[in-house]
Design an enzyme around this catalytic site. Structure first.
Site, PDB file in Angstrom:
ATOM      1  N   ARG A   1       0.262   2.902   7.427  1.00  0.00           N
ATOM      2  CA  ARG A   1       1.515   3.232   6.752  1.00  0.00           C
ATOM      3  C   ARG A   1       1.777   2.173   5.692  1.00  0.00           C
ATOM      4  O   ARG A   1       1.493   0.984   5.883  1.00  0.00           O
ATOM      5  CB  ARG A   1       2.694   3.271   7.734  1.00  0.00           C
ATOM      6  CG  ARG A   1       2.771   4.534   8.564  1.00  0.00           C
ATOM      7  CD  ARG A   1       3.186   5.731   7.720  1.00  0.00           C
ATOM      8  NE  ARG A   1       3.427   6.925   8.518  1.00  0.00           N
ATOM      9  CZ  ARG A   1       2.520   7.859   8.759  1.00  0.00           C
ATOM     10  NH1 ARG A   1       1.295   7.718   8.280  1.00  0.00           N
ATOM     11  NH2 ARG A   1       2.833   8.925   9.469  1.00  0.00           N
TER      12      ARG A   1
ATOM     13  N   GLU B   1       5.933   6.688  -0.961  1.00  0.00           N
ATOM     14  CA  GLU B   1       5.008   7.688  -1.502  1.00  0.00           C
ATOM     15  C   GLU B   1       5.666   9.074  -1.520  1.00  0.00           C
ATOM     16  O   GLU B   1       6.542   9.355  -0.711  1.00  0.00           O
ATOM     17  CB  GLU B   1       3.716   7.720  -0.669  1.00  0.00           C
ATOM     18  CG  GLU B   1       3.918   8.074   0.790  1.00  0.00           C
ATOM     19  CD  GLU B   1       2.644   7.946   1.608  1.00  0.00           C
ATOM     20  OE1 GLU B   1       2.343   8.913   2.327  1.00  0.00           O
ATOM     21  OE2 GLU B   1       1.946   6.905   1.547  1.00  0.00           O
TER      22      GLU B   1
ATOM     23  N   HIS C   1      -2.741   9.585   0.255  1.00  0.00           N
ATOM     24  CA  HIS C   1      -2.514   9.799   1.692  1.00  0.00           C
ATOM     25  C   HIS C   1      -3.365  10.964   2.207  1.00  0.00           C
ATOM     26  O   HIS C   1      -2.856  11.999   2.636  1.00  0.00           O
ATOM     27  CB  HIS C   1      -1.031  10.068   1.977  1.00  0.00           C
ATOM     28  CG  HIS C   1      -0.656   9.763   3.404  1.00  0.00           C
ATOM     29  ND1 HIS C   1       0.612   9.395   3.776  1.00  0.00           N
ATOM     30  CD2 HIS C   1      -1.387   9.785   4.553  1.00  0.00           C
ATOM     31  CE1 HIS C   1       0.662   9.200   5.090  1.00  0.00           C
ATOM     32  NE2 HIS C   1      -0.557   9.438   5.583  1.00  0.00           N
TER      33      HIS C   1
END
Length: 324
Positions: A236, A265, A283
């Protein structure tokens, strides 16, 4: 599972098409991400008992308040940092995840980031595409993985899977973990994250994003990693102090970074776009068809169990009595 009257559920973000089709077959799906989704969700709020969301999006406390009948938040992922678990427990709401099925793909991407940064894949691609190579441009030499030491920050399922891959490339393994764990012979245990950084050439962030791990990769940790060290993050964004990381990259006090996750993000810090020695991914740790299908199957299983009055099989919340 089919119902004469379909239960209404809220879908916060898109899933694999085949999984959404199965959701539609069994439930009345309100899609929050559609143009009129928020309006539709408000209209159905009193009837929605389950929410399906992503680990990076979660469900805000405001939505908990808006959904008085909420009994399940089914996360299509393993991160629970975007859901208030204490609030869920107080409200008697199950929170389920999709553990295990995404381990290998996230570890694969972590290995890809290590390779990409050490062997300068992003820089090489840009050199060729810009035609600078054809005009005599040269890519600086990369670094071999063999003989390097990989530091695993968080030796859970993903950390272990990444370590085993790194061993196949000839890397040694050191690790730090919040709790005591059994580690394979030859893995070096470090007592702190800074001690781990000082012992490794590549520091891989695999620890869960929680309040306890926020900004764990601090300026001190990056200083310990040193000018030849590389940071890789597949966990993360919150685990890394981005101010400290940007400062370290700007000062070249670390060698580079491979990042799949960021604070805030998908709107990331502009500074990251300026560094040649940083490889950026949007991601994508679990983003394969196979893994997203398996994750979707677990989401479906959790929904089915919940609406059948059973405990969702991968709930991280243990409640007294049955779920509503």
């Amino acid at each position: 599972m089919r119902h004469d009257v379909k239960h209404e559920i809220l879908l916060v973000e898109p899933m694999l098409t085949e999984i959404e089709e199965r959701l539609d077959a069994d439930y009345a799906v309100v899609r929050l991400f559609e143009p009129q989704g928020a309006t539709a969700a408000e209209a159905a709020a009193g009837r929605i008992r389950a929410v399906v969301t992503g680990g990076g999006t979660g469900l805000s406390a405001e939505w908990f308040d808006r959904l008085p009948q909420l009994g399940l938040v089914a996360i299509n992922g393993v991160g629970t940092d975007k859901v208030d678990l204490d609030l869920a427990r107080r409200r008697g709401v199950h929170v389920s995840t999709t553990p295990g099925v995404l381990t290998d793909d996230v570890a694969d991407l972590g290995m890809a980031l290590i390779l990409a940064v050490l062997r300068r894949l992003g820089e090489g691609d840009r050199l060729v595409r810009s035609r600078h190579w054809a005009q005599g441009g040269q890519l600086p030499l990369g670094s071999s993985l063999r003989g390097k030491r990989l530091g695993i920050l968080g030796l859970g399922q993903i950390g272990r899977a990444l370590a085993s891959r790194a061993e196949a490339f000839g890397m040694g393994i050191a690790y730090w973990n919040r709790s005591s764990v059994e580690a394979p012979a030859g893995y070096e245990k470090c007592q702190t994250s800074a001690a781990l950084a000082a012992e490794c050439d590549v520091l891989a962030v695999c620890v869960a994003g929680t309040a306890a791990t926020e900004n764990m990769v601090s300026s001190d940790v990056l200083a310990a990693l040193g000018k030849d060290g590389v940071l890789v993050n597949v966990a993360r964004g919150s685990v890394v102090d981005e101010d400290a990381l940007i400062a370290a990259l700007r000062a070249r006090s670390i060698a580079g970074a491979g990042l799949d996750v960021f604070v805030g993000e998908p709107k990331i810090r502009n500074e990251f776009l300026t560094f040649e020695n940083v490889l950026l991914m949007p991601h994508q740790g679990s983003a394969t068809v196979e893994t997203r299908r398996a994750m979707g199957e677990l989401v479906l299983a959790n929904l089915a169990a919940f609406f059948d009055g059973e405990t969702p099989p991968t709930s991280v919340i243990r409640l007294d009595g049955e779920a509503r």
